[in-house]
Design a protein around this motif. Structure first.
Motif, mmCIF file in Angstrom:
data_model
loop_
_atom_site.group_PDB
_atom_site.id
_atom_site.type_symbol
_atom_site.label_atom_id
_atom_site.label_comp_id
_atom_site.label_asym_id
_atom_site.label_seq_id
_atom_site.Cartn_x
_atom_site.Cartn_y
_atom_site.Cartn_z
ATOM 1 N N TYR A 50 66.819 41.518 49.026
ATOM 2 C CA TYR A 50 66.233 42.683 48.363
ATOM 3 C C TYR A 50 67.073 43.051 47.146
ATOM 4 C CZ TYR A 50 63.294 44.043 52.390
ATOM 5 O OH TYR A 50 62.358 44.099 53.385
ATOM 6 N N PRO A 51 66.476 43.734 46.160
ATOM 7 C CA PRO A 51 67.293 44.357 45.115
ATOM 8 C C PRO A 51 68.182 45.435 45.752
ATOM 9 C CG PRO A 51 64.952 44.375 44.526
ATOM 10 C CD PRO A 51 65.044 43.887 45.932
ATOM 11 N N PRO A 52 69.340 45.774 45.147
ATOM 12 C CA PRO A 52 70.287 46.710 45.783
ATOM 13 C C PRO A 52 69.683 48.036 46.228
ATOM 14 C CG PRO A 52 71.304 45.682 43.899
ATOM 15 C CD PRO A 52 69.871 45.242 43.894
ATOM 16 N N LYS A 53 68.852 48.663 45.396
ATOM 17 C CA LYS A 53 68.288 49.970 45.761
ATOM 18 C C LYS A 53 67.348 49.856 46.964
ATOM 19 C CE LYS A 53 66.070 54.004 43.771
ATOM 20 N NZ LYS A 53 65.549 54.624 42.561
ATOM 21 N N GLN A 54 66.522 48.826 46.984
ATOM 22 C CA GLN A 54 65.611 48.643 48.104
ATOM 23 C C GLN A 54 66.378 48.255 49.377
ATOM 24 O OE1 GLN A 54 62.456 45.837 47.480
ATOM 25 N NE2 GLN A 54 61.415 46.409 49.361
ATOM 26 N N LEU A 56 69.300 49.360 50.250
ATOM 27 C CA LEU A 56 69.817 50.608 50.821
ATOM 28 C C LEU A 56 68.718 51.363 51.572
ATOM 29 C CD1 LEU A 56 72.107 51.871 47.936
ATOM 30 C CD2 LEU A 56 72.820 51.110 50.204
ATOM 31 N N TYR A 57 67.514 51.347 51.020
ATOM 32 C CA TYR A 57 66.390 52.026 51.660
ATOM 33 C C TYR A 57 66.024 51.348 52.989
ATOM 34 C CZ TYR A 57 61.711 53.777 52.538
ATOM 35 O OH TYR A 57 60.614 54.324 53.132
ATOM 36 N N CYS A 58 66.027 49.997 52.995
ATOM 37 C CA CYS A 58 65.617 49.247 54.185
ATOM 38 C C CYS A 58 66.732 49.100 55.214
ATOM 39 C CB CYS A 58 65.119 47.862 53.770
ATOM 40 S SG CYS A 58 63.605 47.930 52.811
#
Length: 79
Positions: A50-54, A56-58
């Motif tokens: 995943y990209p870094p921001k996603q 963190l969300y997942c």
């Protein structure tokens, strides 16, 4: 998908024994979740990330290890 990832479902169902003498209404089908790492084995090289921001969300860097918790009310949290 690589390495057999995605061939198994994370939610399993079973039919418990229902006694004729049980005073409560029966739950005919029950379910439970299994974590996706059970089906992964060793981490394959070049696993999608995943990209870094996603991530963190997942809660994980790898989509193959993502396992959302089902909503107990059976509805989407964004409704």
């Amino acid at each position: 998908m690589e390495g057999g990832i995605g061939l198994h479902t994370q939610v399993k169902y079973y039919h418990p024994y229902i006694s004729p003498f049980d005073p409560c209404p029966p739950i005919r089908v029950k379910s439970y979740q299994t974590p996706p790492n059970l089906y992964l084995g060793f981490q394959p090289p070049n696993l999608e990330q995943y990209p870094p921001k996603q991530a963190l969300y997942c809660g994980t860097l790898w989509p193959a290890l993502f396992s959302p918790y089902p909503n107990p009310q059976g509805r989407d949290e964004y409704e």
